[in-house]
Structure formats: structure tokens, C-alpha cells
Design a protein around this motif. Sequence first.
Motif, PDB file in Angstrom:
ATOM      1  N   ASN A 119      10.939  -2.412  -7.562  1.00  0.00           N
ATOM      2  CA  ASN A 119      11.117  -3.071  -6.453  1.00  0.00           C
ATOM      3  C   ASN A 119      10.704  -2.208  -5.011  1.00  0.00           C
ATOM      4  N   PRO A 120       9.279  -2.586  -4.871  1.00  0.00           N
ATOM      5  CA  PRO A 120       8.580  -1.483  -3.897  1.00  0.00           C
ATOM      6  C   PRO A 120       9.438  -1.908  -2.467  1.00  0.00           C
ATOM      7  N   ASN A 121      10.119  -2.818  -2.145  1.00  0.00           N
ATOM      8  CA  ASN A 121      10.448  -3.139  -0.753  1.00  0.00           C
ATOM      9  C   ASN A 121      12.047  -3.440  -0.912  1.00  0.00           C
ATOM     10  N   ILE A 145      19.847   7.847   1.606  1.00  0.00           N
ATOM     11  CA  ILE A 145      19.576   6.245   1.516  1.00  0.00           C
ATOM     12  C   ILE A 145      18.174   5.947   2.784  1.00  0.00           C
ATOM     13  N   ASP A 146      18.243   6.781   3.622  1.00  0.00           N
ATOM     14  CA  ASP A 146      17.041   6.843   4.675  1.00  0.00           C
ATOM     15  C   ASP A 146      15.800   7.252   4.013  1.00  0.00           C
ATOM     16  N   ALA A 147      16.006   8.303   3.322  1.00  0.00           N
ATOM     17  CA  ALA A 147      14.723   9.148   2.606  1.00  0.00           C
ATOM     18  C   ALA A 147      14.118   8.024   1.829  1.00  0.00           C
ATOM     19  N   ILE A 148      14.907   7.144   0.944  1.00  0.00           N
ATOM     20  CA  ILE A 148      14.340   6.482  -0.189  1.00  0.00           C
ATOM     21  C   ILE A 148      13.671   5.234   0.691  1.00  0.00           C
ATOM     22  N   MET A 149      14.391   4.742   1.729  1.00  0.00           N
ATOM     23  CA  MET A 149      13.683   3.715   2.531  1.00  0.00           C
ATOM     24  C   MET A 149      12.265   4.180   3.040  1.00  0.00           C
ATOM     25  N   ILE A 150      12.177   5.171   3.634  1.00  0.00           N
ATOM     26  CA  ILE A 150      11.051   5.869   4.133  1.00  0.00           C
ATOM     27  C   ILE A 150       9.934   6.006   3.044  1.00  0.00           C
ATOM     28  N   ALA A 151      10.452   6.707   1.859  1.00  0.00           N
ATOM     29  CA  ALA A 151       9.473   6.788   0.829  1.00  0.00           C
ATOM     30  C   ALA A 151       8.751   5.545   0.304  1.00  0.00           C
TER      31      ALA A 151
END
Lengths: 160, 340
Positions: A119-121, A145-151
Motif C-alpha cells: 500500500n504505497p499511499n 507514524i510521521d516518518a512512515i508517511m514521509i517515506a
Amino acid sequence: MVKTPIRFTLNGSETALFVDGGANLLDTLRRGVGDLSPKYGCGQGTCGTCTVLIDGEPHLSCLTLAETAEGRSIETTNGLANGAELHPLQKAFMENFGAQCGYCTPGMLMAAKALLSKNPNPSREEIVEAISGNICRCTGYEPIIDAIMIAAGQLRGRVA
Amino acid sequence: MTVHKGRGFACINYPIGMNLGGDPSQALVHSTPDGKFMVSLSAIDLGQGMKSVTRQIAAETLGVPVADVYVDTADSDTGPHDMGSFASRGTHRVGNAVIRAAAEARAAMMEAAAEELEVNPADLDTDGEGNIHVKGAPGRSITVADTAIAAQFKQGKTLSGRGIFLIPTSEVDADTGEMTPVSCFAHAAVVVDLEVDDETGEVTVSEVNSAYEVGRALNPKMVEQQLIGGAWMGISHALYETTEPYYPNRSHGPQDYNTYLMPGPGDVVPHHIAVLERPAEDAPFGGKGPGEMCANPLLPAVANAIYNAVGVRCDTLPITPEKVLRGIQANGGAQPREMF
């Protein structure tokens, strides 16, 4: 004790060794192969820091019989970086303070990698779901969670 | 079933370090032959940022780039003595020791450079980029690396410094009993919003707002990460975590993470932080450090918010659904209280 020969792919490299009957995959990776990136936390499948990917799916390696890895493809945090170049997830964790003591980080990274490959998005809720088996004492989860969103955003940009 | 909203407030004056004097930390600083600097400590980094902050403090004091400073937190067998990483003392105590050690090493560095440039050390300054020059004449300069090489291989000197920070003993006033237990306080105020289900007793935190006064925030991003993570630890202690739920009775104690409750990523709520910077006089570059204060005020704020929501005053932790329900039952039903 009878030893069983097993073969699997570890981060793309053919790996073969003998394991004791009943040995778990975490001990096998750490002591047998010498890959110390998956960590031993609780040893009973409740903390998530031993998470590795088996054929792309996240598994708790402390609860996985080593013999079941026969012929499978295993990924650990050691395989994330491409030489000196860190994986976008690793970079995002560093730049967004997704780690303090760092003990949960290997499990978080592998759980996140499994999510992003399918799930890339992802939404924040989907990220929470994906890392809900991983305990972090230090960060309060938000920076992770923020870091995973940004990556995820960076990985999408790379494909496009 | 009704869900009652509650808001709770708490504030804290938090002492930095151990009380009543003493509480020493030591630091040693020396240059390697190529002009990098090594800071040796026995205080350890648990992820709170001890290495990063002492590295910044040493670089600032030495007048060299942060990239040229390494911090080795060794161990208590091989490093200089330190009381340890606890009591919210790291930034203040260890930082002060590092300033003293780095200042002595800087003096040695400037003397070595002065000998090479054939000038008075008092006429020299650093540019923070790895060079030492004559004040007012930037062209007359020597690199820190060349200074270290000259010191080690030509002058036969080390570029090194020793530092210790010790709080003076606070004597008791014989007439009044008055004393100064602590030289440095940090401060915080926290507002917690939550909901209490009066049928299940379950408490759900919905928002946290906080203001922290930590002296100067030496590394603002690290201050923020500690405040966010520490607040969750405080909420977790307020609502979930205990090794002895029926203390002093040891029964029903958790054995593992299946029964020892901790918040997961799904329990994260918005936390808005205001960091107020009031540099402290006796602190390294004014920084006191957040430390334990990240977690502490959350506990009374949660307890007050529950009282506000349903009128139940819990004075033992954690405030479990069982305690909330028993309190509601004893009061003959939920009784929201005015707090403000």
C-alpha cells in the motif's frame, strides 16, 4: 540433538546452515547467521522488535520455527540500505526523530516496509494498524507514524 | 450509558538533579592527532540525546565544528566519574562539566596555536569552522588540525581539559530550618482533555496541551521528541501501567506484555506543546533539560480530568476502569464537577 539443514535467501543472499530441531528463526538469524539486526525483546511475540519479512509478509521471528524458513525469502533491517545509501524509511526515521533508544526500530522498519510494498499511499490509520503489533516506550509513536508517511511519499515520488 | 467529557490541569516545579549539594559529574576532553576532539563521559545516552547535547556544548565551547567532536560515553570503569543519567540532571550537570573540560582544552589549543603563529594566545580567536586566527587579521591563521599536529609531534603537548561540576552543599539555617535544596528548577503546565464512559469506566484521552519552561532548548527537536514521548509515558502510568494492581496484594500482577498494559500507536492523540525559553543562569548555555518532567504532570492532570468528568477522585495509580466504576457507584452515579 538432530540438526536439520535449511536453505533460504537472506536479504538477497543464498544462505544455508544447520539448525537444531525447534530452533526459532530469531536465534537462527542472530546466532547462526550473525545478522544481529532483528532484536530479541519479549521472546513471546508481544513486542514486535524481532519482526522480519518472510516472502514479503511481516512475521515475528521469535515465534517462527527456523525450519519453516526453508526455501523462503527473508528480509531484515540489515538489507534495507543500498551500500552507504540508507533506505527512505531509515532516512525518514532519522530525520523525524522516529527513534530514541532505538530498540523497537528494526521491527518498526520491517512492519512499515511490508505495509508500503502493498500500500504505497497509506492513511495514518493504516500505518497505525500496520505497526500496532510493535511496542515503543520512548517516542509516543507520533514521530514514527510521521516518518512512515514521509517515506511513503518519497518512495511514491521515486517510482513516478 | 453516557460518555462524560472532562478537562484536567496540573503544573509542576521540577528540581534539576539531586538535592542538597554534591551530585558531581566529570568530563574529559582531548584532541586526536588530526585535530578532532573526543569527549569522555560516564553519563550515558538512553536515547534522550545526551551525546548530541554534550557534543553541541563541547563544540560551542572549543570553537570548532560539531562534526569534529565525538562523545564517548564509555563505561564507569574507564570513563571519568559521573553520578549517572537520572534525576533530570544530564544536560545541566554533565553539560556544565563538559564546558569546564572544553574550556581548559581550548586554552591549551590556543597556546599551541600561539606558539606556532608566534603571537600572544590572548590575541587569537576561533572561527568555528576549524581555524584559529589573529583577532582582526583573519589572514594570519592556522587550522585546528595543524595546531593539533604541532602540539603532539613538535611541542610535545596534549590539547586536553578536565572538568567537574559540583553543587555546593546547602547548609540548614539554624533559626528557620530554611535551606536551598535545589539550585535550578524547570517548570511546566499541562491541560488534558478526556472522556469517561460511566458504564465501562473506560477513560479515553482526546487531547493534550502543554507549556514547558526548560531554560534554553539546546536542541529544540530533541526537546520536542522527549516531551511528546514522555507525555505518553505519563498517561500510560496514569491509566494503564502497574506491576501490582492490588498492592500490597501481589495477585493479578502482570507477567508479560499480554497483561502489562501500555498504550499502542492507536492511542496517540494530538499534543500541542509550547516551549518557553528562559535561559537559566547556572545552566550550560542556559539549558536545563526536560527529563522526568515530561511525564510527571500528566498524572495529576489525568486524575483531575476524571474528577471533572464524573466526580470520582482517585488517589491511587493507575486509574483503572474498575476504580472509576467503584467511585461512580459509591457516589450514586456520575457527578460531573466544575473545575474552572
